[in-house]
Write an enzyme that holds these catalytic residues in place. Structure first.
Site, PDB file in Angstrom:
ATOM      1  N   CYS A  39     -11.665 -29.839   3.538  1.00 62.55           N
ATOM      2  CA  CYS A  39     -11.508 -28.797   4.299  1.00 62.55           C
ATOM      3  C   CYS A  39     -12.076 -29.254   5.628  1.00 62.55           C
ATOM      4  CB  CYS A  39     -12.344 -27.702   3.510  1.00 62.55           C
ATOM      5  SG  CYS A  39     -12.403 -26.038   4.473  1.00 62.55           S
ATOM      6  N   CYS A  76     -15.557 -12.429   8.290  1.00 66.70           N
ATOM      7  CA  CYS A  76     -15.631 -14.337   8.224  1.00 66.70           C
ATOM      8  C   CYS A  76     -16.774 -14.460   9.163  1.00 66.70           C
ATOM      9  CB  CYS A  76     -14.475 -14.587   8.867  1.00 66.70           C
ATOM     10  SG  CYS A  76     -14.548 -16.439   9.362  1.00 66.70           S
ATOM     11  N   GLU A  92     -18.803 -27.596  10.609  1.00 70.72           N
ATOM     12  CA  GLU A  92     -18.869 -28.212   9.164  1.00 70.72           C
ATOM     13  C   GLU A  92     -17.703 -28.590   8.530  1.00 70.72           C
ATOM     14  OE1 GLU A  92     -22.536 -25.265   8.010  1.00 70.72           O
ATOM     15  OE2 GLU A  92     -20.851 -25.574   6.847  1.00 70.72           O
ATOM     16  N   CYS A  97     -12.338 -12.039  12.849  1.00 74.16           N
ATOM     17  CA  CYS A  97     -12.128 -11.239  11.710  1.00 74.16           C
ATOM     18  C   CYS A  97     -13.573 -10.899  11.267  1.00 74.16           C
ATOM     19  CB  CYS A  97     -11.505 -12.030  10.583  1.00 74.16           C
ATOM     20  SG  CYS A  97      -9.995 -12.813  11.557  1.00 74.16           S
ATOM     21  N   CYS A 154     -14.552 -21.975   1.858  1.00 71.69           N
ATOM     22  CA  CYS A 154     -14.022 -22.421   3.372  1.00 71.69           C
ATOM     23  C   CYS A 154     -13.952 -20.949   4.078  1.00 71.69           C
ATOM     24  CB  CYS A 154     -12.630 -22.908   2.956  1.00 71.69           C
ATOM     25  SG  CYS A 154     -12.560 -24.491   2.500  1.00 71.69           S
ATOM     26  N   CYS A 206     -14.852 -19.405  16.654  1.00 70.52           N
ATOM     27  CA  CYS A 206     -13.525 -19.048  16.547  1.00 70.52           C
ATOM     28  C   CYS A 206     -13.431 -17.883  17.165  1.00 70.52           C
ATOM     29  CB  CYS A 206     -13.159 -18.840  14.974  1.00 70.52           C
ATOM     30  SG  CYS A 206     -11.564 -18.150  14.717  1.00 70.52           S
TER      31      CYS A 206
END
Ligand code: SAH
Length: 385
Positions: free
Chosen positions: A135, A149, A122, A146, A377, A142
């Site tokens: 952004c 997130c 995105e 974390c 974001c 990823c």
């Protein structure tokens, strides 16, 4: 991050050509090659290799970066017979928009993209008075895990190519240029690597993208490096490398806690690079580039938002000097579905700001643009439906 590989069990004697072949990830196709992956010299060489004059590469770059044209029909300076071939060789389609969501009266637009292999990423366009920020994502998924997130929950699918990163910005630039965004025609002034992925874990492609964005037109988009922010969990060797690139982008460090005990939980890579090592690398970056570093700190109720942690954060940052090398950007937590964490109480947030400022740390609280479209974001594409 590449882990040291296990000791090789392979026989000592190998056919010579094999390692070269094996260095490519097996069974995985690469994104289509695009002129934004290449330096101007490489584009020219490719055109010549394809049997057309080298200057055609420059014409294509001008269409892509300066005129923001993507329809071959409009590329009337290219011979009609070669147009299709040139476009498919240097300007292949890289991504298809699956969904577009708008908020803030049409000045925030989030796009969900499907890449050539089905991976979803995105990007978000945010228009403010006097500037437009894109952004962008740098990886599909990823690997940093974390826990607060949304992207971190699904793991890493793959790195994006330079052109896939650049194309997110160009898509926004085209929409703005054509007056499709509320507020009339405009230009992209800022790019933040705060979408999906850890940009410094896809270092080479990200640096390539930064160069394409900042190279003067028509070789690149001609943006100011000051308008580009690379946000990282803190891959210390990569921060040091970035400082040596000679491109003064703004560095944002996602700290989220001033102490190792809590940061080990919130940003797991901290078990490898401690708060002290990470903040020191950020400080060295500021020293070297003279760019003020931004410390990102997502405010989580009862987790990292205590007044004493504000004091500790200020102490850690001020221990590297108080010449204004750093500022803190507090991000109201955008709770992800099923997460145990929520945003801080406004009173606690105010006290946190007050404490930081009383210790001389410039502090801002990020606005919550596009929250209703999950566009804040860092939590993109987790639930495409
Ligand atoms: N991997 C990079 C860039 C992507 S995330 C990094 O970690 O810096 C961009 C920012 O959004 C980071 O500071 C990240 O910690 C933050 N973020 C992630 N999830 C969030 C959430 N649910 N609410 C608020 N901020 C979040």
């Amino acid at each position: 991050m590449s882990e040291p590989s296990a000791p090789s069990e392979q026989p000592a004697e190998q056919p010579r050509a094999l390692p070269l072949v094996l260095s490519e990830p097996r069974g995985r196709k690469k994104p289509p090659r695009h002129l934004a992956d290449l330096t101007p010299e490489e584009r020219k060489a490719l055109a010549i290799e394809a049997g057309v004059p080298g200057f055609r590469a420059k014409q294509l770059s001008t269409h892509y970066f300066s005129r923001l044209v993507d329809d071959p029909e409009q590329m009337t300076d290219l011979p009609a017979a070669q147009r299709e071939e040139l476009v498919s060789a240097l300007l292949p389609n890289l991504m298809t928009p699956l969904r577009t969501l708008e908020a803030d009266k049409g000045t925030t637009r989030k796009t969900l993209w499907k890449l050539f292999d089905g991976a979803l990423v995105e990007s978000v366009l945010m228009r403010y008075p006097g500037r437009v920020t894109m952004c962008v994502s740098s990886q599909a998924g990823c690997g940093m895990a974390c826990p607060f997130c949304a992207t971190g929950q699904g793991g890493l699918q793959r790195n994006m190519s330079t052109a896939e990163i650049v194309e997110q910005v160009l898509a926004g630039a085209r929409a703005l240029d054509r007056g499709e965004i509320a507020g009339g025609p405009g230009r992209v002034s800022n790019v933040v690597f705060m979408g999906m992925g850890e940009p410094l874990a896809n270092y080479k492609a990200v640096i390539g993208a930064v160069r394409r964005l900042t190279d003067p037109a028509p070789d690149g988009l001609g943006m100011s490096a000051r308008g580009v922010t690379v946000s990282t969990v803190g891959l210390v060797p990569r921060i040091k490398q970035l400082a040596e690139e000679g491109i003064p982008v703004t560095l944002a460090l996602s700290l989220h806690a001033p102490d190792d005990e809590l940061r080990n939980e919130l940003v797991p890579i901290n078990t490898r690079f401690s708060v002290a090592e990470t903040v020191e690398a950020a400080w060295q970056y500021a020293e070297k580039t003279k760019r003020r570093v931004s410390i990102e700190y997502a405010m989580m109720r009862g987790i990292n938002d205590q007044a004493w942690r504000a004091d500790l954060l200020a102490e850690v940052l001020n221990s590297y000097g108080d010449w204004g090398w750093v500022h803190v950007n507090l991000i109201p937590l955008n709770p992800t579905p099923g997460s145990k964490w929520t945003a801080s109480d406004p009173a606690d947030e105010r006290e946190f700001v007050r404490r930081l400022e009383s210790h001389g740390i410039p502090t801002t609280v990020r606005d919550t643009r596009g929250q209703e479209i999950d566009g804040a974001c860092g939590q993109l594409a987790a639930a495409p439906d």
